[in-house]
Design a protein around this motif. Structure first.
Motif, PDB file in Angstrom:
ATOM      1  N   TYR A  86       0.788  -1.311  -0.010  1.00 57.90           N
ATOM      2  CA  TYR A  86      -0.087  -0.128  -0.002  1.00 57.90           C
ATOM      3  C   TYR A  86       0.998   1.293   0.052  1.00 57.90           C
ATOM      4  O   TYR A  86       0.608   2.222  -0.857  1.00 57.90           O
ATOM      5  N   LEU A 125       2.143   1.601  -3.530  1.00 57.38           N
ATOM      6  CA  LEU A 125       0.999   2.048  -4.535  1.00 57.38           C
ATOM      7  C   LEU A 125       0.554   3.394  -4.299  1.00 57.38           C
ATOM      8  O   LEU A 125       0.081   4.181  -5.181  1.00 57.38           O
ATOM      9  N   GLU A 126       0.535   3.972  -2.975  1.00 51.23           N
ATOM     10  CA  GLU A 126       0.140   5.420  -2.741  1.00 51.23           C
ATOM     11  C   GLU A 126       1.529   6.075  -3.094  1.00 51.23           C
ATOM     12  O   GLU A 126       0.713   7.236  -3.674  1.00 51.23           O
ATOM     13  N   GLN A 127       2.536   6.178  -3.134  1.00 49.76           N
ATOM     14  CA  GLN A 127       3.503   6.839  -3.613  1.00 49.76           C
ATOM     15  C   GLN A 127       3.417   6.891  -5.198  1.00 49.76           C
ATOM     16  O   GLN A 127       3.266   8.135  -5.741  1.00 49.76           O
ATOM     17  N   LEU A 128       3.058   5.805  -5.975  1.00 49.93           N
ATOM     18  CA  LEU A 128       2.918   5.669  -7.335  1.00 49.93           C
ATOM     19  C   LEU A 128       1.651   6.605  -7.787  1.00 49.93           C
ATOM     20  O   LEU A 128       1.888   7.512  -8.558  1.00 49.93           O
ATOM     21  N   ALA A 129       0.636   6.207  -7.236  1.00 51.46           N
ATOM     22  CA  ALA A 129      -0.504   7.084  -7.200  1.00 51.46           C
ATOM     23  C   ALA A 129      -0.526   8.619  -7.087  1.00 51.46           C
ATOM     24  O   ALA A 129      -1.132   9.391  -7.694  1.00 51.46           O
ATOM     25  N   SER A 130       0.499   8.973  -6.169  1.00 56.85           N
ATOM     26  CA  SER A 130       0.566  10.531  -5.869  1.00 56.85           C
ATOM     27  C   SER A 130       1.627  11.053  -7.250  1.00 56.85           C
ATOM     28  O   SER A 130       2.087  12.306  -7.106  1.00 56.85           O
ATOM     29  N   GLY A 131       1.992  10.136  -8.003  1.00 55.56           N
ATOM     30  CA  GLY A 131       2.833  10.682  -9.206  1.00 55.56           C
ATOM     31  C   GLY A 131       4.440  10.336  -9.248  1.00 55.56           C
ATOM     32  O   GLY A 131       5.035  10.745 -10.062  1.00 55.56           O
ATOM     33  N   LEU A 167       3.264  -3.736  -7.846  1.00 59.96           N
ATOM     34  CA  LEU A 167       2.011  -3.527  -9.108  1.00 59.96           C
ATOM     35  C   LEU A 167       1.628  -5.091  -9.682  1.00 59.96           C
ATOM     36  O   LEU A 167      -0.023  -5.233  -9.413  1.00 59.96           O
TER      37      LEU A 167
END
Length: 75
Positions: free
Chosen positions: A28, A31-37, A59
């Motif tokens: 998580y 994934l949160e870091q990736l979702a933030s860009g 992923l």
């Protein structure tokens, strides 16, 4: 990508959430870091104990969990 051996589950660590190679970083978190860009390279720069394959394993793990949900919901 085969995430087995990279993503670990330990009941006493981070509440049993899936972690990366026994570290205290969860799927998580990544994934949160990736979702933030953030890019995989930026995440590895911030967390040098990680590798880019670790990021891709997160992923892959998430995609596999999504497939499992689809199978449960299929008529």
């Amino acid at each position: 990508m085969d995430y087995h051996g990279i993503i670990t589950l330990e009941p006493g660590k981070r509440g049993g959430r899936p972690c990366i190679r026994g570290l205290r970083l969860t799927v998580y978190d990544i994934l949160e870091q990736l979702a933030s860009g953030m890019t995989p390279a930026e995440i590895v720069e911030d967390f040098p104990e990680l590798t880019e394959p670790d990021i891709y394993a997160c992923l892959s793990f998430a995609a596999d969990k999504e497939r499992q949900l689809e199978r449960l919901q299929a008529p």
